[in-house]
Write a protein that holds these residues in place. Structure first.
Motif, PDB file in Angstrom:
ATOM      1  N   MET A 129       0.593  -1.077   0.032  1.00  0.00           N
ATOM      2  CA  MET A 129      -0.372   0.301   0.004  1.00  0.00           C
ATOM      3  C   MET A 129       1.192   1.264   0.025  1.00  0.00           C
ATOM      4  O   MET A 129       1.957   1.133   0.683  1.00  0.00           O
ATOM      5  CB  MET A 129      -0.423  -0.009   1.250  1.00  0.00           C
ATOM      6  N   GLY A 130       0.082   1.806  -0.887  1.00  0.00           N
ATOM      7  CA  GLY A 130       1.172   3.218  -0.737  1.00  0.00           C
ATOM      8  C   GLY A 130       1.547   3.966   1.068  1.00  0.00           C
ATOM      9  O   GLY A 130       0.039   4.295   0.799  1.00  0.00           O
ATOM     10  N   VAL A 131       2.301   4.982   0.730  1.00  0.00           N
ATOM     11  CA  VAL A 131       1.577   5.255   2.245  1.00  0.00           C
ATOM     12  C   VAL A 131       2.629   7.266   2.109  1.00  0.00           C
ATOM     13  O   VAL A 131       3.606   7.318   1.238  1.00  0.00           O
ATOM     14  CB  VAL A 131       2.891   4.027   3.146  1.00  0.00           C
ATOM     15  N   MET A 132       1.667   7.793   2.986  1.00  0.00           N
ATOM     16  CA  MET A 132       1.971   9.172   2.856  1.00  0.00           C
ATOM     17  C   MET A 132       3.606   9.025   3.362  1.00  0.00           C
ATOM     18  O   MET A 132       4.226   8.457   4.181  1.00  0.00           O
ATOM     19  CB  MET A 132       1.030  10.353   2.957  1.00  0.00           C
ATOM     20  N   GLY A 160       2.563   8.100  -3.611  1.00  0.00           N
ATOM     21  CA  GLY A 160       1.658   8.094  -3.758  1.00  0.00           C
ATOM     22  C   GLY A 160       0.500   8.475  -2.202  1.00  0.00           C
ATOM     23  O   GLY A 160       1.206   8.238  -1.730  1.00  0.00           O
ATOM     24  N   CYS A 161       0.390   9.824  -3.135  1.00  0.00           N
ATOM     25  CA  CYS A 161      -0.697  10.279  -1.834  1.00  0.00           C
ATOM     26  C   CYS A 161      -2.221  10.777  -2.725  1.00  0.00           C
ATOM     27  O   CYS A 161      -2.031  11.141  -3.566  1.00  0.00           O
ATOM     28  CB  CYS A 161       0.253  11.211  -1.051  1.00  0.00           C
ATOM     29  N   TYR A 162      -2.555  12.109  -1.402  1.00  0.00           N
ATOM     30  CA  TYR A 162      -3.218  12.078  -2.008  1.00  0.00           C
ATOM     31  C   TYR A 162      -2.901  13.588  -2.355  1.00  0.00           C
ATOM     32  O   TYR A 162      -2.403  14.594  -1.258  1.00  0.00           O
ATOM     33  CB  TYR A 162      -5.080  12.762  -0.424  1.00  0.00           C
ATOM     34  N   ASN A 163      -3.600  15.032  -3.289  1.00  0.00           N
ATOM     35  CA  ASN A 163      -3.663  16.081  -3.593  1.00  0.00           C
ATOM     36  C   ASN A 163      -1.422  16.166  -3.535  1.00  0.00           C
ATOM     37  O   ASN A 163      -0.933  15.358  -4.210  1.00  0.00           O
ATOM     38  CB  ASN A 163      -3.790  17.380  -2.988  1.00  0.00           C
ATOM     39  N   THR A 164      -1.858  17.097  -2.990  1.00  0.00           N
ATOM     40  CA  THR A 164       0.047  17.594  -2.939  1.00  0.00           C
ATOM     41  C   THR A 164       1.130  16.840  -1.319  1.00  0.00           C
ATOM     42  O   THR A 164       1.939  17.996  -0.810  1.00  0.00           O
ATOM     43  CB  THR A 164       0.433  19.084  -3.084  1.00  0.00           C
TER      44      THR A 164
END
Length: 389
Positions: A1-4, A223-227
């Protein structure tokens, strides 16, 4: 899973196993948060505080957080796409819908050659530490449900973009829940995806407003949300990715929609985002593996997230089932595909499938008549509540 990039637990677990006191752990975690804030919040030439208290820093466009991504070390900044798909339909010519507008930042936005990046605060890091870039339509996640329409292509072909006018609503959610409506493009394996749309997500945004959102998953599950992590390159100096949407549709009243489109530039393969006729920025092709060439699946629809143990699920769309129809149920209309790198086509009923995993709470129906009737349209959503297992 992609993690911030700001999720770090390893040291805390190590310290616990070795008998470090709770106060020492708290100090270490606080130090780590401060270091993350220094990395994420860049020097700025101007700051803008909105009426809701959110602060946006005007960062030099070539110094924005996107370029901290190791795959963008030698990336050449693109200020605009070199091509734009022909035939995009960004409004309903029958005027059935009233457009939701993207409110620009106060004070004229950021100066030329700078872009607005939301200032990340310590409470933002703490609140969002569990969020990832993976969307619920690409993997089995407890507590996530969906109702959608999917375009999947024959072997050997590909898509280069997607567009739709999406109804804008404000579904009811509880804290810890989220409700979102999106266009999702993907390819794989390895799975890569980009999602664009609107959401009500109090964990992500700290409020219950309807806001823009983007989310991506690239190579090595980054990956993540927005910026919130390096990746998306903002080029618009007036409209941030988490913009509040207004006005919104009301049950039995005025219906408001907004055009979302994502398309691949035919020279660089970067994926560009255009909302309501405004180009906001792009995801460089180098962020991706499979999605760097084209997309093989496009999904339009809604999703909800609730804690696994939650009995009552969040509303989706307008909070009404699709069979209530126009003026009451949420919708997608004027759905288009980019089947070549320079041309758009309207999708047809024979090309799509509909799916809902919890029909007691959410559903979808296809090929509806909405607005001027151009292109494929459908209603979706539901009240949530107790869905059954």
């Amino acid at each position: 899973m992609g993690v911030m990039v700001f999720v770090f637990f390893a040291f805390s677990l190590f310290a616990f196993d070795h008998g470090v006191s709770g106060k020492s752990i708290a100090r270490v975690e606080d130090f780590e948060l401060e270091q993350q804030l220094k990395q994420l919040n860049k020097p700025f030439v101007k700051s803008i505080q909105r009426k809701d208290g959110r602060i946006y820093d005007c960062v030099l466009i070539n110094k924005q957080p996107a370029f901290d991504h190791p795959k963008l070390k030698y990336h050449v900044l693109q200020m605009r796409p070199t091509s734009f798909p022909q035939g995009l339909k960004l409004h309903d010519e029958s005027s059935t819908l009233t457009s939701t507008y993207l409110e620009e930042l106060e004070d004229g936005g950021c100066p030329i050659e700078t872009v607005p990046i939301k200032r990340i605060l310590k409470e933002d890091l703490i609140r969002t530490k569990s969020l990832s870039g993976i969307h619920p339509l690409t993997q089995d996640r407890g507590g996530s449900h969906y109702a959608n329409t999917t375009n999947r292509i024959p072997f050997g072909d590909g898509y280069y973009g997607a567009q739709a006018i999406i109804g804008i609503y404000n579904p009811s959610v509880s804290y810890g829940q989220a409700s979102e409506v999106m266009i999702s493009i993907s390819n794989g394996p390895p799975l890569n995806n980009i999602d664009v749309g609107w959401t009500v997500n109090p964990i992500l945004y700290g409020d219950y407003r309807t806001r823009l959102f983007t989310r991506w998953t690239g190579s090595h599950n980054t990956g993540c949300y927005n910026t919130n992590c390096p990746g998306f390159v903002q080029t618009n100096n007036k409209i941030p990715l988490d913009n509040h949407l207004w006005p919104i549709s009301t049950y039995g009243g005025d219906q408001h929609g907004l055009a979302f489109s994502i398309f691949q530039n035919n020279e660089t393969n970067d994926w560009w985002l255009n909302i309501g006729g405004s180009t906001l920025g792009y995801w460089p092709a180098s962020l991706f593996d499979s999605l760097s060439t084209n997309a093989t699946s496009i999904v339009w629809g809604g999703a909800t997230h609730s804690p696994v143990a939650a009995i009552y699920k969040a509303q989706m769309g307008s909070g009404r089932f699709p069979d209530e129809g126009y003026g009451k149920a949420c919708f997608f209309s004027h759905i288009q595909l980019v089947n070549e790198k320079t041309s758009n086509v309207f999708t047809e009923p024979s090309f799509v499938t509909t799916s809902a995993d919890k029909p007691l709470c959410y559903n979808v129906n296809g090929n509806a008549k909405i607005g001027d009737g151009t292109g494929y349209s459908f209603f979706f959503g539901g009240p949530g509540g107790i869905c059954g297992y």
